[in-house]
Motif scaffolding. Structure first.
Motif, PDB file in Angstrom:
ATOM      1  N   ALA A   1     -73.283 -41.781  -6.068  1.00 35.60           N
ATOM      2  CA  ALA A   1     -73.838 -42.637  -7.120  1.00 35.60           C
ATOM      3  C   ALA A   1     -72.854 -42.770  -8.274  1.00 35.60           C
ATOM      4  N   GLY A   2     -72.187 -41.676  -8.612  1.00 32.31           N
ATOM      5  CA  GLY A   2     -71.210 -41.693  -9.700  1.00 32.31           C
ATOM      6  C   GLY A   2     -69.976 -42.508  -9.385  1.00 32.31           C
ATOM      7  N   LEU A   3     -69.752 -42.810  -8.101  1.00 29.45           N
ATOM      8  CA  LEU A   3     -68.655 -43.684  -7.698  1.00 29.45           C
ATOM      9  C   LEU A   3     -69.108 -45.145  -7.645  1.00 29.45           C
ATOM     10  N   ILE A   4     -70.234 -45.404  -6.970  1.00 34.32           N
ATOM     11  CA  ILE A   4     -70.660 -46.786  -6.704  1.00 34.32           C
ATOM     12  C   ILE A   4     -71.169 -47.490  -7.957  1.00 34.32           C
ATOM     13  N   ILE A   5     -72.010 -46.829  -8.741  1.00 38.44           N
ATOM     14  CA  ILE A   5     -72.658 -47.514  -9.863  1.00 38.44           C
ATOM     15  C   ILE A   5     -71.660 -47.967 -10.928  1.00 38.44           C
ATOM     16  N   PRO A   6     -70.696 -47.134 -11.360  1.00 37.18           N
ATOM     17  CA  PRO A   6     -69.710 -47.660 -12.319  1.00 37.18           C
ATOM     18  C   PRO A   6     -68.842 -48.776 -11.734  1.00 37.18           C
ATOM     19  N   LEU A   7     -68.547 -48.711 -10.429  1.00 36.02           N
ATOM     20  CA  LEU A   7     -67.721 -49.759  -9.824  1.00 36.02           C
ATOM     21  C   LEU A   7     -68.476 -51.083  -9.728  1.00 36.02           C
ATOM     22  N   LEU A   8     -69.647 -51.048  -9.137  1.00 32.93           N
ATOM     23  CA  LEU A   8     -70.394 -52.275  -8.887  1.00 32.93           C
ATOM     24  C   LEU A   8     -71.228 -52.710 -10.087  1.00 32.93           C
TER      25      LEU A   8
END
Length: 455
Positions: free
Chosen positions: A302-309
């Motif tokens: 979640a800490g990877l996907i949410i800031p990216l997308l």
């Protein structure tokens, strides 16, 4: 199609490599994940393959770190530290292999739940991405304070934020004078290996060298192996009870909401909350460990996907600012506003996310379920922890020299020594330091403005 094939190879190779790294006790996710990821970014690996690589290595290390943690009560990684106590209890009960399978299954189940949940949360937050980017400096500072408050140092960590921010900007000024521009890799990697640098520096001091010396080899006792027969890739949902699956799903959702928080803090919180719902000792230990491992993996993804997308590629949160940072900012290829976020579409997140999940789990999960004891013994006997530390320190020196020559190396060593001291002596852990690094420019700008007003 070519990018998909490259992504498959990257996910499988990353899964194998970080399965081996996760089995070695005492490794750190950021220190091991960042250097190789930076090399792949600078080598020009396609965006989708980079995303699949990152998901794959997250899944692999979060599954494989269960092996030494459960079998020998030694943390396989930093994220496994909160699980050591319950693992030691399970070992005394004679069921380490059983809880290890719960942990590995929980980790995989958490990944399966969090992938769609993180995408949904990211899409809901995406309209706010521009606003969040505009106030990123303030948000980084708030996150640094929150992470500091849930660390062991608490108010001491909060008090260290401003001095550490000034120190970082002072080093950046030196970099401008000597290199012509600010540096990213040298400072970031210096924080990453800070605890290692501090320990190595301590070994040069006679009074401290005694603390590292021993006349006898280290002894580790491994629990006996299990005779239970399982298929090559056992269904992870069948390894958990309905209550454990429900709790894993719940905390995967909570991890999406708390993606800015420290993954270790989220793991501890989920374990404490889950343990309170169980009365019998084995049920409490196994449920707590399954949910903790599920949460640690879910928080990372979640800490990877949410800031990216969702946030337009602004590295907000402990994961984005730490282990996954090269995908957000890695000059000269990536920087905030021009990074992986702008190169991936929503279908890319789904396709390459699934590739990463399968690639990471394909190696780590069967080994955890079938070969836990034999692989733990092999790693303990064959792999020198000191050699592993030396290899990653060598990578850091190489990357710092590539960025800014010998000045970059000295900058990395300087911030590593100071950051390692704060981490080891005062508990101002690297999560606080990473977030302070991202907030440092805004903090120092505000301090200069305040000084001008007062003067």
């Amino acid at each position: 199609m070519t990018e998909i094939l490259i992504a498959i190879v990257a996910a499988v190779v990353g899964g194998l490599l970080y399965t081996l790294i996760g089995i070695i006790p005492g490794t750190d996710e950021t220190a091991t994940m960042v250097p190789i990821t930076i090399i792949l970014v600078l080598a020009g690996l396609p965006a989708g393959a980079l995303f699949a690589w990152e998901i794959g290595i997250i899944v692999a290390i979060q599954i494989s770190h269960t092996i030494p943690t459960a079998m020998s009560a030694l943390p396989g990684s930093t994220m496994a530290v909160p699980m050591v106590l319950n693992c030691s209890i399970a070992k005394r009960l004679g069921v380490p292999h059983m809880v290890m399978r719960k942990m590995a299954s929980g980790s995989l189940v958490g990944t399966i739940f969090v992938l769609p949940l993180a995408l949904i949360v990211a899409l809901l937050l995406s309209p706010l991405g521009g606003i969040i980017a505009q106030y990123s400096g303030l948000i980084f500072t708030i996150c640094a304070v929150l992470i500091a408050l849930i660390s062991s140092a608490k108010w001491g960590a909060v008090a260290a934020i401003i001095p550490f921010a000034i120190f970082i900007q002072a080093l950046q000024r030196i970099a401008i004078e000597g290199h012509g521009s600010t540096v990213f890799t040298s400072i970031f990697m210096g924080i990453t290996i800070g605890p290692m640098i501090y320990e190595l520096f301590g070994s040069l001091i006679p009074s401290r060298r005694k603390n590292f010396s021993t006349d006898t080899p280290n002894e580790t006792w491994l629990a006996p192996d299990s005779k239970q027969k399982l298929s090559f890739f056992p269904n992870p949902f069948k390894q958990l009870t309905k209550k454990q699956i429900a709790l894993s799903a719940t905390w995967s959702a909570v991890s999406c909401v708390g993606f800015t928080m420290s993954p270790v803090g989220m793991t501890v919180l989920s374990g404490e909350a889950s343990a309170g719902q169980c009365k019998e000792l084995y049920d409490r230990v196994s449920t707590c460990l399954a949910v903790e491992d599920s949460t640690s993996n879910a928080t990372y993804i979640a800490g990877l996907i949410i800031p990216l997308l969702g946030l337009g590629g602004v590295a907000i949160g402990g994961v984005a600012a730490g282990p996954a940072a090269p995908l957000f900012s890695c000059l000269p290829r990536f920087e905030i506003g021009n990074n992986l976020s702008q190169l991936l579409t929503i279908p890319d997140y789904i396709i390459f996310g699934i590739i990463g999940l399968i690639g990471g789990a394909l190696v780590a999960y069967p080994i955890a379920m079938h070969k836990a004891r034999s692989w733990t013994e092999l790693m303990l006997r064959a792999i020198s922890h000191e050699a592993l530390i030396g290899a990653f320190c060598g990578l850091v020196v190489m990357l710092a020299f590539y960025e800014a020559g010998i000045l970059g190396v000295f900058l990395a060593l300087t911030i590593g020594l100071v950051g390692g001291f704060l981490h080891s002596e005062f508990g101002v852990h690297t999560g606080v330091q990473f977030m302070t690094y991202y907030a440092s420019s805004w903090i120092v700008t505000q301090l200069l403005s305040l000084a001008a007003i007062i003067a």
